[in-house]
Write a protein that holds these residues in place. Structure first.
Motif, PDB file in Angstrom:
ATOM      1  N   LEU A   1       0.865  -1.098   0.181  1.00 38.04           N
ATOM      2  CA  LEU A   1       0.120   0.068  -0.073  1.00 38.04           C
ATOM      3  C   LEU A   1       1.027   1.377   0.033  1.00 38.04           C
ATOM      4  O   LEU A   1       0.408   2.293  -0.230  1.00 38.04           O
ATOM      5  CB  LEU A   1      -0.987   0.018   1.297  1.00 38.04           C
ATOM      6  CG  LEU A   1      -2.277  -0.578   1.107  1.00 38.04           C
ATOM      7  CD1 LEU A   1      -3.028  -0.410   2.452  1.00 38.04           C
ATOM      8  CD2 LEU A   1      -3.032   0.076  -0.091  1.00 38.04           C
ATOM      9  N   GLY A   2       2.103   1.124   0.427  1.00 35.76           N
ATOM     10  CA  GLY A   2       3.080   2.362   0.513  1.00 35.76           C
ATOM     11  C   GLY A   2       2.998   3.191  -0.660  1.00 35.76           C
ATOM     12  O   GLY A   2       2.841   4.288  -0.752  1.00 35.76           O
ATOM     13  N   PRO A   3       3.349   2.399  -1.982  1.00 32.17           N
ATOM     14  CA  PRO A   3       3.415   3.042  -3.197  1.00 32.17           C
ATOM     15  C   PRO A   3       2.170   3.806  -3.528  1.00 32.17           C
ATOM     16  O   PRO A   3       2.033   4.981  -4.097  1.00 32.17           O
ATOM     17  CB  PRO A   3       3.934   2.278  -4.071  1.00 32.17           C
ATOM     18  CG  PRO A   3       4.757   1.150  -3.282  1.00 32.17           C
ATOM     19  CD  PRO A   3       3.953   0.928  -1.887  1.00 32.17           C
ATOM     20  N   THR A   4       1.098   3.316  -3.313  1.00 31.87           N
ATOM     21  CA  THR A   4      -0.294   3.480  -3.656  1.00 31.87           C
ATOM     22  C   THR A   4      -0.479   4.997  -3.107  1.00 31.87           C
ATOM     23  O   THR A   4      -1.069   5.860  -3.656  1.00 31.87           O
ATOM     24  CB  THR A   4      -1.252   2.657  -3.425  1.00 31.87           C
ATOM     25  OG1 THR A   4      -1.176   1.380  -4.359  1.00 31.87           O
ATOM     26  CG2 THR A   4      -2.742   3.325  -3.755  1.00 31.87           C
ATOM     27  N   LEU A   5      -0.244   5.008  -1.561  1.00 34.92           N
ATOM     28  CA  LEU A   5      -0.389   6.152  -0.753  1.00 34.92           C
ATOM     29  C   LEU A   5       0.412   7.120  -1.236  1.00 34.92           C
ATOM     30  O   LEU A   5      -0.005   8.357  -1.233  1.00 34.92           O
ATOM     31  CB  LEU A   5      -0.180   5.724   0.612  1.00 34.92           C
ATOM     32  CG  LEU A   5      -1.383   5.130   1.553  1.00 34.92           C
ATOM     33  CD1 LEU A   5      -1.062   4.478   2.695  1.00 34.92           C
ATOM     34  CD2 LEU A   5      -2.553   5.980   1.756  1.00 34.92           C
ATOM     35  N   PHE A   6       1.765   6.842  -1.535  1.00 40.58           N
ATOM     36  CA  PHE A   6       2.686   7.806  -1.861  1.00 40.58           C
ATOM     37  C   PHE A   6       2.407   8.528  -3.100  1.00 40.58           C
ATOM     38  O   PHE A   6       2.449   9.899  -3.165  1.00 40.58           O
ATOM     39  CB  PHE A   6       4.207   7.297  -1.986  1.00 40.58           C
ATOM     40  CG  PHE A   6       5.234   8.256  -2.411  1.00 40.58           C
ATOM     41  CD1 PHE A   6       5.868   8.867  -1.215  1.00 40.58           C
ATOM     42  CD2 PHE A   6       5.559   8.536  -3.585  1.00 40.58           C
ATOM     43  CE1 PHE A   6       6.855   9.784  -1.741  1.00 40.58           C
ATOM     44  CE2 PHE A   6       6.717   9.447  -3.863  1.00 40.58           C
ATOM     45  CZ  PHE A   6       7.345  10.171  -2.921  1.00 40.58           C
ATOM     46  N   ILE A   7       1.819   7.796  -4.166  1.00 40.71           N
ATOM     47  CA  ILE A   7       1.667   8.562  -5.647  1.00 40.71           C
ATOM     48  C   ILE A   7       0.439   9.248  -5.482  1.00 40.71           C
ATOM     49  O   ILE A   7       0.378  10.384  -5.714  1.00 40.71           O
ATOM     50  CB  ILE A   7       1.195   7.219  -6.482  1.00 40.71           C
ATOM     51  CG1 ILE A   7       2.534   6.636  -6.769  1.00 40.71           C
ATOM     52  CG2 ILE A   7       0.795   7.860  -7.710  1.00 40.71           C
ATOM     53  CD1 ILE A   7       2.436   5.252  -7.483  1.00 40.71           C
ATOM     54  N   SER A   8      -0.571   8.770  -4.543  1.00 36.52           N
ATOM     55  CA  SER A   8      -1.940   9.604  -4.306  1.00 36.52           C
ATOM     56  C   SER A   8      -1.562  10.782  -3.517  1.00 36.52           C
ATOM     57  O   SER A   8      -1.928  11.998  -3.846  1.00 36.52           O
ATOM     58  CB  SER A   8      -3.053   8.978  -3.529  1.00 36.52           C
ATOM     59  OG  SER A   8      -3.394   7.693  -4.181  1.00 36.52           O
ATOM     60  N   LEU A   9      -0.826  10.949  -2.446  1.00 37.95           N
ATOM     61  CA  LEU A   9      -0.442  11.910  -1.650  1.00 37.95           C
ATOM     62  C   LEU A   9       0.319  12.734  -2.512  1.00 37.95           C
ATOM     63  O   LEU A   9       0.294  14.302  -2.558  1.00 37.95           O
ATOM     64  CB  LEU A   9       0.250  11.606  -0.414  1.00 37.95           C
ATOM     65  CG  LEU A   9      -0.765  10.915   0.670  1.00 37.95           C
ATOM     66  CD1 LEU A   9       0.343  10.307   1.822  1.00 37.95           C
ATOM     67  CD2 LEU A   9      -1.980  11.877   1.253  1.00 37.95           C
ATOM     68  N   PHE A  10       1.249  12.203  -3.366  1.00 42.26           N
ATOM     69  CA  PHE A  10       2.163  13.497  -4.056  1.00 42.26           C
ATOM     70  C   PHE A  10       1.408  14.047  -5.123  1.00 42.26           C
ATOM     71  O   PHE A  10       1.583  15.328  -5.314  1.00 42.26           O
ATOM     72  CB  PHE A  10       3.317  12.442  -4.645  1.00 42.26           C
ATOM     73  CG  PHE A  10       4.377  13.173  -5.770  1.00 42.26           C
ATOM     74  CD1 PHE A  10       5.134  14.021  -5.300  1.00 42.26           C
ATOM     75  CD2 PHE A  10       3.948  13.288  -7.114  1.00 42.26           C
ATOM     76  CE1 PHE A  10       5.747  14.894  -6.477  1.00 42.26           C
ATOM     77  CE2 PHE A  10       4.549  13.831  -7.972  1.00 42.26           C
ATOM     78  CZ  PHE A  10       5.834  14.769  -7.747  1.00 42.26           C
TER      79      PHE A  10
END
Length: 264
Positions: A93-102
């Motif tokens: 989930l980390g990359p998903t959250l990072f991309i969405s927040l970025f």
């Protein structure tokens, strides 16, 4: 009136007594939160004092690279915290959250700074870090709520989703009801804040500017911009994180990964 009324160390210590009351209540009522209250109080002191020192340096020696580096640290921290708040979430989930927040923070913050506030220079640390921090903080909370609700709802509807996919529904079609519900859940707190602003509460930025001696009407205008900015950010982030995250409950063939399959 102009300027901020200074708060000394003794006043800070006195303010900590409010949390002492919370700790006593937790202990007497056996809520099991005494340690959490103590840790949270200590962290808020250490983290905000450290932030004040860092921001003082950044404001004095600001460069685009320094402002960008601090925003990156905030983004990574927001990703880690949001991931920790999602219960029973799938791995990765980390990359998903990072991309969405970025995407959310970059889009909304740049739009507000460049088109609405327009500081000089555009990378002014006081403006960019303050607005960017508000966007990230609210997006982080909304994304965590949305994902947590998404996976809980998908698991609750496991039999229904298995039936839908068996009848030929795509993962997006089978998960649509859960996706809509989770996006709605992530947006409700922000919409409630907007409805209460000016009637029940004086929101944070407006309160801070008034305490600093700003004109109340100008403070209100800034607060309107902030609330609209946060509403847009939470909406964009929720749509992105749910749109990317729901697929993690399905395999590459579109089969729903119910708890038994996830365990194997």
């Amino acid at each position: 009136m102009s300027g901020v009324v200074p708060i000394g160390n003794w006043q800070l210590a006195l303010a900590a007594c409010f949390m002492l009351a919370a700790g006593i209540a937790s202990r007497r009522l056996r809520l099991g939160l005494t340690k959490d209250i103590a840790v949270a109080t200590l962290r808020v002191f250490l983290q905000l004092i450290a932030l004040g020192i860092v921001l003082g340096y950044v404001f004095q020696y600001q460069t685009p690279w320094l402002v960008g580096a601090l925003l990156l640290v905030m983004l990574v921290s927001a990703t880690i915290i949001a991931r920790g708040r999602v219960k029973n979430g799938p791995s990765g989930l980390g990359p998903t959250l990072f991309i969405s927040l970025f995407v959310t923070s970059a889009t909304v913050t740049c739009a507000v700074v460049a088109l609405v506030v327009r500081p000089d220079p555009l990378w002014d640390a006081r403006t960019v870090l303050t607005l960017g921090g508000m966007v990230l903080g609210n997006s982080m909370s909304a994304a965590a709520v949305a994902l947590d609700r998404l996976y809980a709802d998908l698991d609750t509807r496991a039999d229904e989703i298995l039936s839908l996919t068996a009848l030929g529904a795509t993962p997006a079609e089978a998960a649509h009801a859960s996706m809509a519900s989770s996006i709605r859940s992530g947006m409700i707190p922000t919409l409630s804040t907007m409805c209460a602003a000016g009637l029940v509460t004086i929101p944070g930025m407006m309160s801070g500017q008034i305490l600093a001696g700003a004109d109340p009407l100008m403070a209100a205008k800034y607060q309107i911009v902030v609330l609209l900015m946060i509403s847009a950010a939470t909406t964009i982030c929720n749509v992105l994180v749910v749109g990317l995250g729901y697929r993690k409950r399905f395999d590459k063939n579109g089969v729903f990964l119910e708890p038994g399959l996830r365990e194997r």
